[in-house]
Write a protein that holds these residues in place. Structure first.
Motif, PDB file in Angstrom:
ATOM      1  N   ILE A 157       0.839  -1.195   0.000  1.00 28.55           N
ATOM      2  CA  ILE A 157       0.000   0.000   0.000  1.00 28.55           C
ATOM      3  C   ILE A 157       0.879   1.253   0.000  1.00 28.55           C
ATOM      4  O   ILE A 157       1.785   1.388   0.832  1.00 28.55           O
ATOM      5  CB  ILE A 157      -0.935   0.038   1.230  1.00 28.55           C
ATOM      6  CG1 ILE A 157      -1.687  -1.295   1.375  1.00 28.55           C
ATOM      7  CG2 ILE A 157      -1.894   1.210   1.135  1.00 28.55           C
ATOM      8  CD1 ILE A 157      -2.546  -1.644   0.186  1.00 28.55           C
ATOM      9  N   ALA A 158       0.566   2.163  -0.923  1.00 28.99           N
ATOM     10  CA  ALA A 158       1.311   3.428  -0.968  1.00 28.99           C
ATOM     11  C   ALA A 158       0.884   4.335   0.181  1.00 28.99           C
ATOM     12  O   ALA A 158      -0.227   4.220   0.715  1.00 28.99           O
ATOM     13  CB  ALA A 158       1.057   4.117  -2.300  1.00 28.99           C
ATOM     14  N   VAL A 159       1.770   5.240   0.579  1.00 26.37           N
ATOM     15  CA  VAL A 159       1.465   6.196   1.657  1.00 26.37           C
ATOM     16  C   VAL A 159       0.290   7.071   1.213  1.00 26.37           C
ATOM     17  O   VAL A 159       0.275   7.592   0.090  1.00 26.37           O
ATOM     18  CB  VAL A 159       2.691   7.077   1.957  1.00 26.37           C
ATOM     19  CG1 VAL A 159       2.354   8.102   3.035  1.00 26.37           C
ATOM     20  CG2 VAL A 159       3.866   6.212   2.380  1.00 26.37           C
ATOM     21  N   PHE A 219      -7.456   2.191   1.767  1.00 24.21           N
ATOM     22  CA  PHE A 219      -7.241   1.352   2.949  1.00 24.21           C
ATOM     23  C   PHE A 219      -7.067   2.175   4.225  1.00 24.21           C
ATOM     24  O   PHE A 219      -6.440   1.708   5.192  1.00 24.21           O
ATOM     25  CB  PHE A 219      -6.026   0.457   2.725  1.00 24.21           C
ATOM     26  CG  PHE A 219      -6.188  -0.485   1.560  1.00 24.21           C
ATOM     27  CD1 PHE A 219      -7.016  -1.590   1.658  1.00 24.21           C
ATOM     28  CD2 PHE A 219      -5.537  -0.233   0.362  1.00 24.21           C
ATOM     29  CE1 PHE A 219      -7.174  -2.449   0.586  1.00 24.21           C
ATOM     30  CE2 PHE A 219      -5.689  -1.087  -0.716  1.00 24.21           C
ATOM     31  CZ  PHE A 219      -6.516  -2.206  -0.613  1.00 24.21           C
ATOM     32  N   THR A 220      -7.656   3.355   4.257  1.00 23.67           N
ATOM     33  CA  THR A 220      -7.540   4.220   5.433  1.00 23.67           C
ATOM     34  C   THR A 220      -8.047   3.502   6.679  1.00 23.67           C
ATOM     35  O   THR A 220      -9.135   2.914   6.680  1.00 23.67           O
ATOM     36  CB  THR A 220      -8.340   5.513   5.225  1.00 23.67           C
ATOM     37  OG1 THR A 220      -7.750   6.248   4.140  1.00 23.67           O
ATOM     38  CG2 THR A 220      -8.335   6.373   6.474  1.00 23.67           C
ATOM     39  N   PRO A 226      -2.427   1.155   6.054  1.00 26.70           N
ATOM     40  CA  PRO A 226      -1.282   0.232   6.118  1.00 26.70           C
ATOM     41  C   PRO A 226      -0.068   0.743   5.350  1.00 26.70           C
ATOM     42  O   PRO A 226       1.047   0.253   5.565  1.00 26.70           O
ATOM     43  CB  PRO A 226      -1.842  -1.050   5.484  1.00 26.70           C
ATOM     44  CG  PRO A 226      -3.305  -0.984   5.739  1.00 26.70           C
ATOM     45  CD  PRO A 226      -3.650   0.459   5.606  1.00 26.70           C
ATOM     46  N   GLY A 227      -0.292   1.732   4.464  1.00 28.59           N
ATOM     47  CA  GLY A 227       0.825   2.295   3.711  1.00 28.59           C
ATOM     48  C   GLY A 227       1.602   3.341   4.479  1.00 28.59           C
ATOM     49  O   GLY A 227       2.689   3.750   4.043  1.00 28.59           O
ATOM     50  N   GLY A 228       1.073   3.797   5.625  1.00 31.81           N
ATOM     51  CA  GLY A 228       1.748   4.821   6.407  1.00 31.81           C
ATOM     52  C   GLY A 228       0.800   5.947   6.780  1.00 31.81           C
ATOM     53  O   GLY A 228      -0.437   5.817   6.669  1.00 31.81           O
TER      54      GLY A 228
END
Length: 362
Positions: A276-278, A306-307, A345-347
């Motif tokens: 997942i990208a930030v 995916f927040t 999950p990306g940050g």
């Protein structure tokens, strides 16, 4: 009448003729070289003696041998196959049959011995190339794994054979080599191992920066030699048990990455891990509201699917992800300018400012 003197003995041309009677001399075998050879035959043997001219037969223990007469005193013969043990060499000519006790010793080939195999594990599906080491392996006529013939094998030397293991059920299988000398010991085994099977991952998502510790569950995971995420080796991994591995995901581009485990038994099926990208936020609309909160805002940006958390100055807000580029959130109470961020999950995203406005005083 003139009498010619008689020679003292037979001439070289008539050495096999008796001076007193004119009869042919009986052949005599005095020695052979070499004196031994394998039971398979094929040894070239020089037979030494006398009265060999006109020889009609050469036998080793009664078995006929191919031969050629080189001279009255020498014959070259090829030892025929025979059982192990001594065999008298006999020459037959028109003058008779030799009776000298000269023997060719037939030696049985040594029994092969297997001392090691590499690798020690093989796939139950077959195809593992195994190097077999030992002694007296030359002339191998069979290589078996637990009684099942090897798919193929090559005798590299008297001490080494390369064999392709056949398909077999999981478990130990003695490696046995057969040669003309017999069958080897059955004390060296190859363990046939089933290919690993993956069932699930936890978690199933992580940042493109890598570093996520992923628990992989499945079966036949012991002895894992590699764990990859989309073909990229894991940063590290630990085999916890035959059913579990803990691996650290490597950095990768955003998107799905099949996780695969390799063991001596083969390569597993793939289970997907999502990179997942930030998340990125570009606007909060409206960007101000009452200190009591409760008003609705929209947050626009990208990589928002995916927040997992939306916060206003660290205070969680209720939210709904409408799309990868849009979130609807309910602002919590506050008393000042608040920094809004989104975590997935990306940050965690960079922050935007939302301003709390005091209610007008009357």
């Amino acid at each position: 009448m003139t009498k010619h003197p008689q020679p003292d003995g037979p001439s070289s041309e008539n050495a096999d003729v008796r001076a007193d009677s004119g009869a042919l001399a009986v052949p005599a075998v005095t020695s052979i070289s070499p004196t031994s050879g394998p039971t398979a035959g094929g040894t070239t043997v020089t037979v030494n003696g006398s009265a060999f001219l006109g020889a009609s037969s050469v036998t080793f223990g009664g078995t006929s041998a191919p031969f050629s007469v080189n001279s009255n005193a020498r014959i070259t013969a090829t030892a025929p196959p025979r059982p192990a043990g001594p065999a008298r060499v006999v020459v037959v000519t028109p003058g008779g049959t030799s009776t000298n006790p000269v023997f060719f010793n037939y030696q049985a080939p040594p029994t092969p011995t297997v001392t090691g195999v590499s690798p020690a594990n093989a796939q139950t599906s077959g195809g593992t190339v195994v190097t077999i080491t030992g002694s007296d392996l030359s002339g191998a006529t069979a290589v078996t794994f637990g009684g099942t013939p090897a798919v193929s094998y090559t005798v590299s030397s008297n001490t080494q054979i390369t064999a392709t293991a056949p398909p077999r059920a999981a478990g130990p299988a003695p490696v046995v080599v057969t040669t003309p000398g017999g069958t080897s010991n059955e004390t060296v085994v190859v363990f046939f191992v089933s290919a690993p099977v993956l069932l699930n991952l936890s978690p199933t998502r992580g940042p493109v920066a890598g570093g996520t510790v992923v628990t992989i569950t499945g079966s036949d995971l012991s002895g894992a030699t590699a764990v990859t995420f989309g073909g990229t080796p894991a940063v590290s991994y630990t085999v916890t048990s035959n059913t579990q591995i803990t691996a650290t995901a490597p950095p990768r581009a955003a998107g799905p990455a099949p996780v695969v485990v390799t063991t001596p038994g083969g390569t597993s099926n793939a289970v997907s891990f999502a990179y997942i990208a930030v998340p990125v936020i570009t606007a909060v609309t409206p960007d101000q509201g009452p200190a009591t909160g409760g008003n609705n805002v929209t947050i626009t940006g990208s990589n928002l699917t995916f927040t997992s958390t939306v916060t206003f100055d660290g205070t969680p807000a209720a939210f709904t992800v409408l799309s990868d580029a849009l979130i609807a959130a309910t602002v919590p109470p506050g008393t000042r300018a608040a920094q809004v961020s989104v975590t997935s999950p990306g940050g965690t995203s960079a922050q935007l400012t939302y301003t709390y406005v005091d209610a007008p005083q009357i």
